[in-house]
Each structure stands twice: as C-alpha cells, then as structure tokens.
Design a protein around this motif. Structure first.
Motif, PDB file in Angstrom:
ATOM      1  N   ASN A   1      -1.396  16.800  -4.348  1.00 32.82           N
ATOM      2  CA  ASN A   1      -1.294  16.968  -2.681  1.00 32.82           C
ATOM      3  C   ASN A   1      -0.882  18.634  -2.416  1.00 32.82           C
ATOM      4  OD1 ASN A   1      -2.174  14.690  -2.447  1.00 32.82           O
ATOM      5  ND2 ASN A   1       0.723  13.723  -2.743  1.00 32.82           N
TER       6      ASN A   1
ATOM      7  N   GLU B   1       0.760  -1.116  -0.022  1.00 33.09           N
ATOM      8  CA  GLU B   1      -0.316   0.139  -0.306  1.00 33.09           C
ATOM      9  C   GLU B   1       0.677   1.298   0.213  1.00 33.09           C
ATOM     10  OE1 GLU B   1      -2.279  -0.750   3.194  1.00 33.09           O
ATOM     11  OE2 GLU B   1      -4.295  -1.931   2.367  1.00 33.09           O
ATOM     12  N   ASP B   2       2.294   1.495   0.994  1.00 40.64           N
ATOM     13  CA  ASP B   2       3.000   2.762   1.252  1.00 40.64           C
ATOM     14  C   ASP B   2       3.603   2.701  -0.672  1.00 40.64           C
ATOM     15  OD1 ASP B   2       1.923   3.176   3.432  1.00 40.64           O
ATOM     16  OD2 ASP B   2       4.173   2.245   4.144  1.00 40.64           O
TER      17      ASP B   2
ATOM     18  N   GLU C   1       1.252   4.210  -2.655  1.00 43.96           N
ATOM     19  CA  GLU C   1       0.663   5.590  -2.764  1.00 43.96           C
ATOM     20  C   GLU C   1       2.176   6.358  -2.957  1.00 43.96           C
ATOM     21  OE1 GLU C   1       0.280   6.430   1.859  1.00 43.96           O
ATOM     22  OE2 GLU C   1      -1.219   5.410   1.676  1.00 43.96           O
ATOM     23  N   GLU C   2       3.247   6.019  -2.971  1.00 41.31           N
ATOM     24  CA  GLU C   2       4.520   6.686  -3.442  1.00 41.31           C
ATOM     25  C   GLU C   2       4.427   6.813  -4.930  1.00 41.31           C
ATOM     26  OE1 GLU C   2       7.858   4.898  -1.760  1.00 41.31           O
ATOM     27  OE2 GLU C   2       7.492   4.878  -0.222  1.00 41.31           O
TER      28      GLU C   2
ATOM     29  N   ASN D   1       1.558   9.329  -5.663  1.00 46.98           N
ATOM     30  CA  ASN D   1       2.701  10.941  -5.098  1.00 46.98           C
ATOM     31  C   ASN D   1       3.880  11.447  -5.882  1.00 46.98           C
ATOM     32  OD1 ASN D   1       0.169  10.919  -3.245  1.00 46.98           O
ATOM     33  ND2 ASN D   1       2.109  10.179  -1.581  1.00 46.98           N
TER      34      ASN D   1
END
Length: 157
Positions: free
Chosen positions: A127, A110-111, A114-115, A118
């Motif tokens: 963002n 998941e991280d 997300e990265e 982003n």
C-alpha cells in the motif's frame, strides 16, 4: 354561518332532546358487542385476538429496534466511533436472539480481512506509494557526498 349556529346552540339542543345523555350511556364511543353485531362470547374472543396481535406486533417491533441498535453498535465498533449507552441497553434487553443481515455480516467480515492484510508488513509494503526512482537518485547522491567527504579527509584516496 351554520357552523356558528351549531356551536352556539348545539349543546343546548342536545340537552333539550336528550341526545347527549343517550350517547353517554351507550359506552361513550367505545366498541361494544352490539355495535359490532356479535354475541358477547364472540366479542370477548375478538378482543382477546386483538390484544394478542398487538403483543405480537410489539414484540416484533422491539426485536427490529434491537437489531437496528445492534447494527449501529457494530458499525461504531468497525469505524471506531464513540459508543451509545442507549444502543447498548437496547441490545442487552433483546438478548441473543438478534439477527444481523447476511449482507452486513459479509461486508464486516471482508473489511476485517482487509484490515488484517493491511496491518501486516507485506500489506503495508503493497500500500505504500513509493517512487523508487527518487529513492535511487537520493541514495546515489548520498553515496557521492560520502565519497567526496572521504576523499577530502583521507589522504590515500
């Protein structure tokens, strides 16, 4: 007081009664077949079983230790921290049979997603903390300044 007398006279009394020599000849506190109430074959089987259990516990401990080291390596990669040579060596010694907890693997995936989001252009736009009113006001003031500068320099306007 009794303790003091035993310390001072204990060894001398053992030597006189022969208690110290009997204890030394009986195996110096080690387990024997007679002390366990088993035959020699049963005792050897018991000792072999103890050794096998100890080896299994040691292997399980080494695996758990390597899994924790692998977890630390992954977390260091994730958060871009300096690597530890000791953890790397532990992971290499364990080989490929390391399990990563499912929850951690899910969290890492998941991280990473997300990265990736982003890092993309749209992610960066989403963002950004942008105050569009201030940008609009700044753009209008810049345009009025440009118009005034053009009017001052140009005779036609």
């Amino acid at each position: 007081m009794a303790f003091l007398l035993q310390q001072m006279l204990g060894d001398k009394l053992k030597n006189m009664t022969g208690g110290g020599e009997a204890a030394d000849e009986a195996g110096e506190g080690k387990e024997t077949a007679a002390s366990k109430g088993m035959s020699r074959e049963e005792f050897e089987e018991y000792q072999k079983q103890l050794i096998e259990e100890k080896i299994a516990r040691d292997q399980e401990f080494a695996t758990k230790k390597a899994e924790r080291a692998n977890l630390r390596v992954l977390l260091r990669d994730k958060y871009r921290l300096p690597q530890s040579a000791q953890d790397d060596a532990t992971v290499q010694m364990a080989g490929d049979d390391l399990d990563i907890p499912e929850e951690l693997a899910k969290m890492v995936d998941e991280d990473e997603e997300e990265e990736e989001i982003n890092d993309s252009f749209m992610g960066k736009l989403q963002n950004m903390d942008v105050d569009f009113d201030s940008i609009k006001a700044k753009a209008q003031s810049t345009m009025t300044e440009v118009k005034q500068a053009a009017e001052d320099k140009c005779v036609m306007m």
